[in-house]
Design an enzyme around this catalytic site. Structure first.
Site: not given
Ligand code: B16
Ligand code: MG
Length: 235
Positions: A10, A12, A47, A50, A115-117
């Site tokens: 993972d 974040d 996790g 969005r 995350s899409k980022n």
């Molecule tokens: P985004 P992970 C997750 O990343 C984050 O923990 C979570 O807080 C976030 O809302 C989600 O990604 C979506 O992120 O808005 O950037 O698409 O922990 O799965 O790496």
């Molecule tokens: Mg995470």
């Protein structure tokens, strides 16, 4: 028994701590909308994708789809603004050495992030080249706690789920990994991640040979039933 041949990380909360940036972006949106949102609320979004995060922030009130999309975009623009500040010094302690050790041992590495980022964050951290494949918020429809993202990552690596250790900081992520038949390594508090086979405070505590010794001589179900949330010291 399956020997471990890969690790799915993972992003974040495991390799870097973007939770703070997610917090600031959600908080800015919440303030603009006059909604309460604090750090504790943000913890519950670890996790969580969005859209689901926004619905939780809105506390179940319903709005037209275009409105939801506009708010998600606004939050994401704030988030992107913040993550442009990320540098390699934002890697969590032990992350790079552990990744290098895993790769030097001939094991495969993947990202499994909701995350899409994720790609942008990996580029900012300058570690994109340390992964064989990247599974992110665009890879599958059903997000964690469904196992789909990790199953996608394993398939791309050419490995079976029991041959991969999923490294996760979120309860939803551990749930997803267990549902897919993966081995699990929790990062963070044992209270949050008690269903993981092993829980460490961070990758700085990880010793690859000891971890492999554990995973390669045991089956997940026995360990989960008998020894929830073991630490490196117990191995
Ligand atoms: P985004 P992970 C997750 O990343 C984050 O923990 C979570 O807080 C976030 O809302 C989600 O990604 C979506 O992120 O808005 O950037 O698409 O922990 O799965 O790496
Ligand atoms: Mg995470």
């Amino acid at each position: 028994m399956n020997l471990i041949r890969g690790f799915i990380f993972d992003l974040d909360g495991v390799l870097t701590d973007t939770a703070e940036y997610h917090f600031r972006a959600w908080k800015r949106l919440a303030d603009e909308l006059g909604l309460p949102f604090d750090r504790q609320d943000n913890e519950a979004l670890r996790g969580i994708p969005r859209r689901e995060s926004l619905l939780r922030l809105l506390k179940g009130r319903s709005y037209p789809e275009e409105q939801l999309q506009a708010w998600m975009e606004r939050k994401n623009n704030y988030y992107i603004e913040y993550i442009h500040q990320i540098t390699p010094s934002d890697l969590l302690p032990g992350a790079r050495p552990f990744l290098l050790e895993v790769r030097a041992a001939g094991l495969k590495t993947a990202i499994g992030s909701a995350s899409k980022n994720a790609r942008l964050v990996l580029e900012r951290l300058e570690i994109a080249d340390l992964f064989d494949i990247i599974a992110d918020g665009y890879s599958v429809e059903r997000q964690k706690p469904a196992p789909d993202l990790f199953l996608f990552a394993a398939r791309q690596l050419g490995l079976e789920p029991p041959e991969c250790v999923v490294v996760e900081d979120a309860a939803a992520g551990i749930e997803a990994a267990l549902a897919g038949g993966f081995r699990t390594l929790g990062i963070g508090s044992a209270a949050r991640l008690g269903t993981a086979e092993i829980v460490l405070n961070g990758l700085h505590e990880a010793r690859l040979s000891e971890l492999l010794g554990h995973y390669n001589r045991s089956t997940p179900r026995i360990e989960n039933d008998a020894l929830p949330g073991r630490t490196m010291v117990d191995l």
